[in-house]
Motif scaffolding. Structure first.
Motif, PDB file in Angstrom:
ATOM      1  N   VAL A  90      73.577  62.536  33.682  1.00 27.27           N
ATOM      2  CA  VAL A  90      73.878  61.248  33.040  1.00 27.27           C
ATOM      3  C   VAL A  90      72.637  60.602  32.449  1.00 27.27           C
ATOM      4  O   VAL A  90      72.698  59.497  31.925  1.00 27.27           O
ATOM      5  N   GLY A  91      71.503  61.272  32.524  1.00 23.16           N
ATOM      6  CA  GLY A  91      70.268  60.680  32.023  1.00 23.16           C
ATOM      7  C   GLY A  91      69.659  59.764  33.066  1.00 23.16           C
ATOM      8  O   GLY A  91      69.971  59.847  34.253  1.00 23.16           O
ATOM      9  N   GLU A  92      68.792  58.858  32.639  1.00 23.60           N
ATOM     10  CA  GLU A  92      68.110  57.958  33.576  1.00 23.60           C
ATOM     11  C   GLU A  92      68.962  56.728  33.841  1.00 23.60           C
ATOM     12  O   GLU A  92      69.160  55.893  32.961  1.00 23.60           O
ATOM     13  N   TRP A  93      69.451  56.632  35.050  1.00 23.34           N
ATOM     14  CA  TRP A  93      70.272  55.494  35.450  1.00 23.34           C
ATOM     15  C   TRP A  93      69.536  54.661  36.485  1.00 23.34           C
ATOM     16  O   TRP A  93      68.661  55.144  37.197  1.00 23.34           O
ATOM     17  N   VAL A  94      69.941  53.410  36.556  1.00 22.51           N
ATOM     18  CA  VAL A  94      69.408  52.471  37.536  1.00 22.51           C
ATOM     19  C   VAL A  94      70.536  52.093  38.489  1.00 22.51           C
ATOM     20  O   VAL A  94      71.668  51.863  38.065  1.00 22.51           O
ATOM     21  N   HIS A  95      70.226  52.071  39.780  1.00 22.45           N
ATOM     22  CA  HIS A  95      71.186  51.607  40.784  1.00 22.45           C
ATOM     23  C   HIS A  95      70.643  50.313  41.368  1.00 22.45           C
ATOM     24  O   HIS A  95      69.524  50.277  41.872  1.00 22.45           O
ATOM     25  N   THR A  96      71.422  49.244  41.248  1.00 23.21           N
ATOM     26  CA  THR A  96      70.995  47.926  41.711  1.00 23.21           C
ATOM     27  C   THR A  96      71.985  47.373  42.722  1.00 23.21           C
ATOM     28  O   THR A  96      73.197  47.444  42.510  1.00 23.21           O
ATOM     29  N   TRP A  97      71.440  46.850  43.813  1.00 17.11           N
ATOM     30  CA  TRP A  97      72.257  46.136  44.798  1.00 17.11           C
ATOM     31  C   TRP A  97      71.909  44.665  44.712  1.00 17.11           C
ATOM     32  O   TRP A  97      70.732  44.288  44.726  1.00 17.11           O
ATOM     33  N   LEU A  98      72.931  43.829  44.642  1.00 16.80           N
ATOM     34  CA  LEU A  98      72.770  42.378  44.737  1.00 16.80           C
ATOM     35  C   LEU A  98      73.452  41.933  46.016  1.00 16.80           C
ATOM     36  O   LEU A  98      74.604  42.307  46.271  1.00 16.80           O
ATOM     37  N   MET A  99      72.755  41.131  46.831  1.00 14.40           N
ATOM     38  CA  MET A  99      73.378  40.678  48.070  1.00 14.40           C
ATOM     39  C   MET A  99      72.786  39.357  48.528  1.00 14.40           C
ATOM     40  O   MET A  99      71.619  39.056  48.253  1.00 14.40           O
ATOM     41  N   LEU A 100      73.611  38.572  49.211  1.00 16.31           N
ATOM     42  CA  LEU A 100      73.092  37.365  49.829  1.00 16.31           C
ATOM     43  C   LEU A 100      72.063  37.759  50.882  1.00 16.31           C
ATOM     44  O   LEU A 100      72.283  38.725  51.627  1.00 16.31           O
ATOM     45  N   PRO A 101      70.946  37.045  50.997  1.00 17.89           N
ATOM     46  CA  PRO A 101      69.947  37.375  52.020  1.00 17.89           C
ATOM     47  C   PRO A 101      70.526  37.410  53.432  1.00 17.89           C
ATOM     48  O   PRO A 101      70.079  38.189  54.272  1.00 17.89           O
ATOM     49  N   ALA A 102      71.542  36.588  53.700  1.00 25.82           N
ATOM     50  CA  ALA A 102      72.146  36.557  55.041  1.00 25.82           C
ATOM     51  C   ALA A 102      72.735  37.902  55.441  1.00 25.82           C
ATOM     52  O   ALA A 102      72.862  38.205  56.631  1.00 25.82           O
ATOM     53  N   LEU A 103      73.098  38.735  54.457  1.00 18.55           N
ATOM     54  CA  LEU A 103      73.691  40.036  54.765  1.00 18.55           C
ATOM     55  C   LEU A 103      72.683  41.004  55.366  1.00 18.55           C
ATOM     56  O   LEU A 103      73.065  42.006  55.970  1.00 18.55           O
ATOM     57  N   THR A 104      71.400  40.741  55.192  1.00 18.93           N
ATOM     58  CA  THR A 104      70.376  41.659  55.688  1.00 18.93           C
ATOM     59  C   THR A 104      69.674  41.133  56.934  1.00 18.93           C
ATOM     60  O   THR A 104      68.740  41.758  57.421  1.00 18.93           O
ATOM     61  N   LYS A 105      70.132  39.993  57.462  1.00 19.16           N
ATOM     62  CA  LYS A 105      69.474  39.385  58.609  1.00 19.16           C
ATOM     63  C   LYS A 105      70.258  39.637  59.892  1.00 19.16           C
ATOM     64  O   LYS A 105      71.483  39.608  59.897  1.00 19.16           O
ATOM     65  N   THR A 106      69.528  39.866  60.987  1.00 19.80           N
ATOM     66  CA  THR A 106      70.151  39.948  62.303  1.00 19.80           C
ATOM     67  C   THR A 106      70.412  38.519  62.770  1.00 19.80           C
ATOM     68  O   THR A 106      69.503  37.693  62.766  1.00 19.80           O
ATOM     69  N   PRO A 107      71.657  38.211  63.170  1.00 19.26           N
ATOM     70  CA  PRO A 107      72.019  36.814  63.434  1.00 19.26           C
ATOM     71  C   PRO A 107      71.611  36.287  64.805  1.00 19.26           C
ATOM     72  O   PRO A 107      72.387  35.601  65.457  1.00 19.26           O
ATOM     73  N   HIS A 108      70.401  36.589  65.281  1.00 19.70           N
ATOM     74  CA  HIS A 108      69.974  36.053  66.576  1.00 19.70           C
ATOM     75  C   HIS A 108      69.827  34.535  66.487  1.00 19.70           C
ATOM     76  O   HIS A 108      69.253  34.015  65.545  1.00 19.70           O
ATOM     77  N   GLY A 109      70.361  33.835  67.489  1.00 21.08           N
ATOM     78  CA  GLY A 109      70.236  32.385  67.543  1.00 21.08           C
ATOM     79  C   GLY A 109      71.114  31.656  66.549  1.00 21.08           C
ATOM     80  O   GLY A 109      70.929  30.487  66.289  1.00 21.08           O
ATOM     81  N   SER A 110      72.082  32.350  65.986  1.00 29.43           N
ATOM     82  CA  SER A 110      72.979  31.743  64.998  1.00 29.43           C
ATOM     83  C   SER A 110      74.408  31.912  65.466  1.00 29.43           C
ATOM     84  O   SER A 110      74.714  32.776  66.286  1.00 29.43           O
ATOM     85  N   GLN A 111      75.289  31.094  64.968  1.00 26.61           N
ATOM     86  CA  GLN A 111      76.716  31.255  65.269  1.00 26.61           C
ATOM     87  C   GLN A 111      77.461  31.924  64.111  1.00 26.61           C
ATOM     88  O   GLN A 111      78.678  31.876  64.034  1.00 26.61           O
ATOM     89  N   GLU A 112      76.713  32.562  63.204  1.00 26.90           N
ATOM     90  CA  GLU A 112      77.333  33.135  62.011  1.00 26.90           C
ATOM     91  C   GLU A 112      76.760  34.521  61.726  1.00 26.90           C
ATOM     92  O   GLU A 112      75.571  34.769  61.896  1.00 26.90           O
ATOM     93  N   ALA A 113      77.635  35.431  61.300  1.00 27.44           N
ATOM     94  CA  ALA A 113      77.186  36.776  60.920  1.00 27.44           C
ATOM     95  C   ALA A 113      78.091  37.318  59.824  1.00 27.44           C
ATOM     96  O   ALA A 113      79.286  37.031  59.769  1.00 27.44           O
ATOM     97  N   TRP A 114      77.482  38.119  58.953  1.00 30.47           N
ATOM     98  CA  TRP A 114      78.205  38.848  57.914  1.00 30.47           C
ATOM     99  C   TRP A 114      78.032  40.331  58.237  1.00 30.47           C
ATOM    100  O   TRP A 114      76.919  40.791  58.444  1.00 30.47           O
ATOM    101  N   LEU A 115      79.116  41.070  58.290  1.00 29.15           N
ATOM    102  CA  LEU A 115      79.052  42.493  58.590  1.00 29.15           C
ATOM    103  C   LEU A 115      79.645  43.288  57.434  1.00 29.15           C
ATOM    104  O   LEU A 115      80.729  42.961  56.946  1.00 29.15           O
TER     105      LEU A 115
END
Length: 195
Positions: A90-115
């Motif tokens: 396919v030639g030179e392609w780019v793969h990009t991920w866009l995500m809320l920062p909260a999706l990459t954080k371990t939810p220690h000390g929080s009452q909220e998590a995204w899985l």
């Protein structure tokens, strides 16, 4: 080699996964395109709608349904990009991920998590995260009883997604404390340990 299931987002731009929050706003997007098409996409998200910008796109899913992606939160999202080698079919392609920062954080000390998971997570798989998030001590014997209580509150939400499975867990003390207290009083949650 794994086959990608790509769906067209616009001319030359494709996606293989997305996740939307409870307000139908995109919080995760996995995009594939040539570099120029990818840059055009990001430019269109910053332009006013009167100048050719956009804040939503409609895609046709493989099951034949059309689905609208609302892109109002893109400015809050973290971007990660990788390039495929130049000499591919396919030639030179780019793969990009866009995500809320909260999706990459371990939810220690929080009452909220995204899985986010490539496979669906059942209640047994979600239970360790539920126990970790809740500020109240939860007995393992309560696990089968809490599934409907927390789902109806709702504190455990299955999110709209394609290509992935996603969940939002949110435990507000002022909501969960009376819910647990009432369930203990009515013996919906037993205080004796199950052997």
């Amino acid at each position: 080699m794994q086959t990608l299931n790509l769906i067209a987002l616009s001319d030359g731009l494709y996606l293989d996964a997305f996740v939307q929050d409870e307000h139908d706003e995109v919080i995760f997007l996995s995009l594939w395109a040539r570099d120029g098409d990818m840059q055009h996409f990001f430019a269109a998200l910053t332009l006013p709608i009167t100048q050719g910008g956009y804040r939503e796109r409609t895609v046709n899913l493989p099951n034949g349904q059309s689905h609208t992606l609302h892109l109002n939160r893109v400015s809050d999202m973290k971007k990660m990009t990788t390039r495929l080698p130049k000499y591919t079919p396919v030639g030179e392609w780019v793969h990009t991920w866009l995500m809320l920062p909260a999706l990459t954080k371990t939810p220690h000390g929080s009452q909220e998590a995204w899985l986010i998971s490539p496979t669906a997570l059942d209640w047994n798989a979600l239970w360790p995260t539920v126990k970790n998030l809740c500020h109240l001590p939860l007995l393992d014997s309560w696990q089968p009883y809490l599934a409907p209580l927390l789902g109806n509150a709702p504190m455990v939400n299955t999110l709209t997604a394609w290509g992935l499975h996603a969940y939002h867990l949110h435990f507000e003390p002022e909501v969960i404390e009376p819910l647990i207290a009432d369930a203990v009083k009515t013996k919906t949650l037993p205080l004796t340990l199950v052997q």
